[in-house]
Design a protein around this motif. Structure first.
Motif, PDB file in Angstrom:
ATOM      1  N   SER A  69       0.827  -1.214   0.000  1.00  0.00           N
ATOM      2  CA  SER A  69       0.000   0.000   0.000  1.00  0.00           C
ATOM      3  C   SER A  69       0.855   1.255   0.000  1.00  0.00           C
ATOM      4  O   SER A  69       0.368   2.345  -0.284  1.00  0.00           O
ATOM      5  CB  SER A  69      -0.950   0.010   1.202  1.00  0.00           C
ATOM      6  N   TYR A  70       2.151   1.111   0.305  1.00  0.00           N
ATOM      7  CA  TYR A  70       3.078   2.248   0.273  1.00  0.00           C
ATOM      8  C   TYR A  70       4.024   2.190  -0.915  1.00  0.00           C
ATOM      9  O   TYR A  70       5.007   2.948  -0.972  1.00  0.00           O
ATOM     10  CB  TYR A  70       3.871   2.323   1.583  1.00  0.00           C
ATOM     11  N   LYS A 108      -3.495   2.518   5.950  1.00  0.00           N
ATOM     12  CA  LYS A 108      -4.199   3.514   5.132  1.00  0.00           C
ATOM     13  C   LYS A 108      -5.663   3.582   5.581  1.00  0.00           C
ATOM     14  O   LYS A 108      -6.569   3.137   4.865  1.00  0.00           O
ATOM     15  CB  LYS A 108      -4.129   3.129   3.651  1.00  0.00           C
ATOM     16  N   CYS A 144      -9.203   4.588   3.406  1.00  0.00           N
ATOM     17  CA  CYS A 144      -8.810   4.712   1.999  1.00  0.00           C
ATOM     18  C   CYS A 144      -9.414   3.551   1.209  1.00  0.00           C
ATOM     19  O   CYS A 144      -9.136   2.381   1.518  1.00  0.00           O
ATOM     20  CB  CYS A 144      -7.285   4.689   1.849  1.00  0.00           C
ATOM     21  N   LYS A 184      -7.712   0.057   0.036  1.00  0.00           N
ATOM     22  CA  LYS A 184      -6.556  -0.210   0.894  1.00  0.00           C
ATOM     23  C   LYS A 184      -6.952  -0.496   2.337  1.00  0.00           C
ATOM     24  O   LYS A 184      -6.232  -1.206   3.040  1.00  0.00           O
ATOM     25  CB  LYS A 184      -5.561   0.960   0.833  1.00  0.00           C
ATOM     26  N   TYR A 218     -10.154   7.964  -1.611  1.00  0.00           N
ATOM     27  CA  TYR A 218      -9.078   7.170  -2.174  1.00  0.00           C
ATOM     28  C   TYR A 218      -7.752   7.647  -1.575  1.00  0.00           C
ATOM     29  O   TYR A 218      -7.679   8.720  -0.969  1.00  0.00           O
ATOM     30  CB  TYR A 218      -9.063   7.291  -3.696  1.00  0.00           C
ATOM     31  N   ASP A 219      -6.712   6.852  -1.731  1.00  0.00           N
ATOM     32  CA  ASP A 219      -5.403   7.199  -1.184  1.00  0.00           C
ATOM     33  C   ASP A 219      -4.834   8.399  -1.932  1.00  0.00           C
ATOM     34  O   ASP A 219      -4.533   8.321  -3.118  1.00  0.00           O
ATOM     35  CB  ASP A 219      -4.458   5.993  -1.310  1.00  0.00           C
ATOM     36  N   ASN A 276      -2.052   9.885  -0.786  1.00  0.00           N
ATOM     37  CA  ASN A 276      -0.642   9.922  -0.392  1.00  0.00           C
ATOM     38  C   ASN A 276      -0.339  11.123   0.495  1.00  0.00           C
ATOM     39  O   ASN A 276       0.606  11.878   0.255  1.00  0.00           O
ATOM     40  CB  ASN A 276       0.271   9.923  -1.626  1.00  0.00           C
ATOM     41  N   THR A 311      -2.960  11.868   7.488  1.00  0.00           N
ATOM     42  CA  THR A 311      -3.782  10.705   7.144  1.00  0.00           C
ATOM     43  C   THR A 311      -4.575  10.216   8.349  1.00  0.00           C
ATOM     44  O   THR A 311      -5.781   9.947   8.263  1.00  0.00           O
ATOM     45  CB  THR A 311      -2.900   9.561   6.618  1.00  0.00           C
TER      46      THR A 311
END
Length: 437
Positions: free
Chosen positions: A60-61, A221, A224, A227, A345-346, A348, A354
């Motif tokens: 996920s990262y 996450k 998200c 994720k 959604y992610d 980042n 976060t």
């Protein structure tokens, strides 16, 4: 991609954030997955499936800076770095910042300084007596639930009292296994895992490894889409967050009337939790061949039948096993910190932003601390997932100060307001659907 070589005078390969951002495992010809930890670049393309914490957690990262989650999740970081050395392919170029250019560099640096301060204050060190007393009170509640039925009979009043006692016992056992799953009870990873199996599998009849893999993804996450498994609900039943609701409305999906979910969410969701968890947990155990967990889980069912079948009969025990009240309590407590928050959604974002975007607290009191297993301090827990729960209140002023410095809202609300906000979020989803039509 060649791995990093060592030797006198060797200059490591240098990469830009733009290059790293392309290696997410999606779209790139080689499907490469890179990530950054403390300015070092690692290729996890072949490793991520073998990652002990789960493939989805580390992947996920991919294409991002994983420094802060790495710090948050691992106890012996030196040992982990030793094993990761073979995955290192280079470092960030000297002109590249320590975090992605899109992130608030000052906030990232301030949080990393806060994390160092927290470690220096010893706030990641557990109080073993505290957790022993927690386990003792869980066992006493469990025995008391059986004793009430055995001594007073199965008439309505003793049955209700017993159900409440067992509901609380199961709920508190759930919070204790949560501590163990986060490596918060012992300084040794091994001991956390061993006792986690006992509490989760023997006291609750569920797989400890299944929970750990699932829950780690949530922390990596939170809120998200694609994720966080906690919000991976099929839209035929629930549409969480206004963004997804608008998307479904625009696509005019002909599912069940999820636009009326605010009317059935608080009844339907709790009733699904324990039966679904129980069945999937058993499937996970057999799929992964976790025979020790299977043995512990069987002792849970055997103990329950031996204790309660003579009092309630087979049908009564099967109904009692579902512990509907425990389902309701677990669902509402676990969701009040996340469901009313932003779901997207992610994008980042940095670790601090976060977690603050996806979590909120419930006001502190002795009752709230006990009822929620200290998960009323959800913000602190998400920022420092390995922190023992008895230290959350100590770090709260530091977190609030950092929020104030960077203009980030620190949300804390009364318990009943938090429950009400879950239903309020379902109304927001309804509005999102209406707006898209």
């Amino acid at each position: 991609m060649e791995k990093l070589e060592s030797g006198a005078g060797f200059s490591p390969r240098r990469f830009t954030w733009e290059e790293i951002g392309l290696r997410t495992g999606r779209g790139h010809p080689q499907q490469e997955r890179w990530l950054v930890i403390d300015r070092k670049v690692y290729d996890i393309s072949q490793f991520y499936r073998r990652h002990p914490g789960g493939a989805r957690v580390i992947s996920s990262y991919a294409g991002q800076d994983a420094t802060d989650p790495f710090q948050a999740f691992h106890i012996d970081k030196g040992l982990v770095r030793k094993y990761m050395s073979s995955l290192q392919i280079g470092e960030l170029a000297l002109d590249q910042p320590s975090c992605e250019p899109t992130k608030n560099k000052l906030l990232v640096e301030d949080f990393r300084e806060l994390h160092t301060t927290v470690e220096g204050m010893g706030l990641l060190n557990p109080n073993h007596l505290f957790f022993f007393l927690l386990l003792l009170h869980i066992l006493m509640l469990d025995v008391a639930g059986w004793f009430v039925l055995w001594y007073f009979g199965t008439s309505l009043v003793p049955f209700l009292i017993s159900t409440v006692l067992l509901t609380i016992s199961q709920s508190q056992a759930g919070f204790l296994q949560h501590d163990l799953g986060h490596l918060s009870v012992f300084s040794s990873t091994k001991w956390n895992h061993l006792v986690h199996e006992f509490v989760m599998s023997h006291l609750k009849g569920l797989s400890a490894q299944w929970w750990t893999l699932h829950h780690s993804q949530h922390h990596a996450k939170p809120n998200c889409f694609h994720k966080d498994p906690d919000i991976a609900m099929h839209p035929s039943l629930f549409a969480l967050g206004k963004i997804l609701s608008v998307e479904l409305g625009m696509k005019k999906k002909k599912f069940m009337p999820y636009n009326h979910q605010h009317k059935y969410f608080f009844v339907t969701m709790p009733l699904l939790v324990v039966p679904v968890f129980q069945l999937y947990s058993l499937y996970f155990i057999f799929q992964r061949k976790l025979w020790r967990e299977l043995a512990w889980t069987l002792t849970y069912f055997i103990r329950f039948f031996l204790f309660f079948e003579p009092l309630l009969g087979v049908t009564g025990v099967l109904g009692f096993l579902l512990l509907v009240l425990e389902s309701i309590l677990f669902t509402w407590i676990s969701q009040l910190n996340h469901i009313p928050m932003h779901i997207d959604y992610d994008n980042n974002m940095d670790w601090f932003s976060t977690q603050l975007q996806a979590t909120c607290n419930v006001d502190q009191s002795l009752f709230n601390d006990w009822l929620t297993g200290h998960l009323n301090f959800q913000i602190e827990h998400h920022l420092f997932p390995r922190m023992p729960r008895h230290n959350y209140w100590k770090v709260t002023p530091l977190v609030k100060s950092l929020c104030a410095k960077h203009g980030i809202e620190y949300q804390s609300k009364p318990l009943l307001t938090g429950f009400g906000d879950i239903l309020g979020m379902q109304d927001i989803c309804e509005l999102g659907l209406d707006d898209a039509r």
